[in-house]
Design an enzyme around this catalytic site. Structure first.
Site, PDB file in Angstrom:
ATOM      1  N   GLY A 254       0.839  -1.205   0.000  1.00 19.96           N
ATOM      2  CA  GLY A 254       0.000   0.000   0.000  1.00 19.96           C
ATOM      3  C   GLY A 254       0.860   1.236   0.000  1.00 19.96           C
ATOM      4  N   ASN A 255       0.287   2.376   0.311  1.00 15.82           N
ATOM      5  CA  ASN A 255       1.064   3.620   0.402  1.00 15.82           C
ATOM      6  C   ASN A 255       0.447   4.524   1.463  1.00 15.82           C
ATOM      7  OD1 ASN A 255      -0.843   5.593  -0.959  1.00 15.82           O
ATOM      8  ND2 ASN A 255      -0.638   4.029  -2.552  1.00 15.82           N
ATOM      9  N   ARG A 256       1.083   5.663   1.707  1.00 13.16           N
ATOM     10  CA  ARG A 256       0.720   6.514   2.834  1.00 13.16           C
ATOM     11  C   ARG A 256      -0.399   7.509   2.561  1.00 13.16           C
ATOM     12  NH1 ARG A 256       4.467   5.636   6.764  1.00 13.16           N
ATOM     13  NH2 ARG A 256       6.540   4.978   6.056  1.00 13.16           N
ATOM     14  N   SER A 257      -1.044   7.409   1.416  1.00 15.76           N
ATOM     15  CA  SER A 257      -2.149   8.331   1.141  1.00 15.76           C
ATOM     16  C   SER A 257      -3.250   8.163   2.183  1.00 15.76           C
ATOM     17  CB  SER A 257      -2.726   8.042  -0.253  1.00 15.76           C
ATOM     18  OG  SER A 257      -3.954   8.713  -0.409  1.00 15.76           O
TER      19      SER A 257
ATOM     20  N   ALA B  56      -3.942   7.787  -4.933  1.00 14.74           N
ATOM     21  CA  ALA B  56      -2.550   7.346  -5.072  1.00 14.74           C
ATOM     22  C   ALA B  56      -2.600   5.858  -5.420  1.00 14.74           C
ATOM     23  CB  ALA B  56      -1.787   7.577  -3.774  1.00 14.74           C
TER      24      ALA B  56
END
Ligand code: CTP
Length: 218
Positions: A22-25, A91
């Site tokens: 995943g990512n930090r969005s 994102a």
């Protein structure tokens, strides 16, 4: 009534039943844009990746929750033909694990190599279907040659406007309640905005988007 399609938040790409990439969005900018569009009387389809945010309690906003880039694409593709304005604030993971293990992956060996395969580019794919009376807005996050890369993205993905996030400023971007952006349009005009609350910036961006939209297509 103006109809808006908005993607927001990260995507989660599963590796096995308990893990994902995943990512930090956080989705804050996208959700703030949904509220700001609804405040102008527009109806919004908000396609959201996994976030901690509650679905906006506004009858003009329909929130669809998805997890992966593929699911986000399918939801967006269904809503896109009916929408006047598309805003791609998500994102999206560019790659996903090539295979999703059916069982939890067991620890073995000192290193583990993952093979990733490319995800669909939601904005670019829908961009190819954009009709003359539709308007698309993309986001860009660049670390080098910011303006040139953003300008290139605008043409490659058939955006009418691109919102460039600044990474150089403290308090801007991922995880923060504030953001600092520069907006580029097709005419090559560049507008820079001061660091401000995402909620305030959302209202500014919506006003700018609606001005461009009406100027071009009214
Ligand atoms: N985007 C999308 N689907 C993807 C990747 C990106 O819809 N699979 C959208 C984002 O929502 C954003 C824009 O495209 O509006 C630009 O995202 P960015 O990550 O900056 O672009 P990439 O295509 O991933 O470009 P690069 O990795 O080459 O910088």
């Amino acid at each position: 009534m103006m109809r808006v399609l908005l993607t927001a938040g990260p995507t989660y790409e599963p590796l096995d039943p308990v893990r994902f990439l995943g990512n930090r969005s956080t989705g804050k900018m996208g959700y703030a844009l949904a509220e700001a569009f609804a405040a102008t009387g527009a109806s919004v389809t908000l396609i959201s990746g996994p976030t901690a945010l509650a679905a906006p309690a506004n009858l003009l906003i329909t929130t669809l929750r998805v997890e992966t880039a593929q699911q986000m694409y399918e939801a967006a593709a269904a809503a896109a033909p009916l929408a006047d304005i598309w805003v791609f604030a998500a994102a999206v993971a560019d790659y996903r694990p090539a295979t999703v293990a059916a069982e939890k992956i067991k620890k073995a060996g000192d290193t583990l190599t993952l093979t990733l395969v490319k995800n669909v580019d939601i904005a670019a794919t829908l961009g190819q279907t954009k009709r003359a009376e539709q308007f698309a807005v993309g986001f860009a996050l660049e670390t080098t040659n910011e303006l040139a890369h953003a300008q290139d993205k605008l043409h490659r993905k058939n955006f009418d406007l691109v919102v460039l996030n600044s990474l150089r400023d403290a308090g801007a971007g991922f995880g923060h309640d504030t953001n600092k952006v520069t907006v580029l349009d097709r005419a090559g005009e560049v507008r820079s905005f001061e660091l401000q609350a995402k909620t305030e910036l959302a209202r500014t961006l919506v006003a700018l988007i609606l001005t461009h939209f009406t100027a071009i297509y009214a």
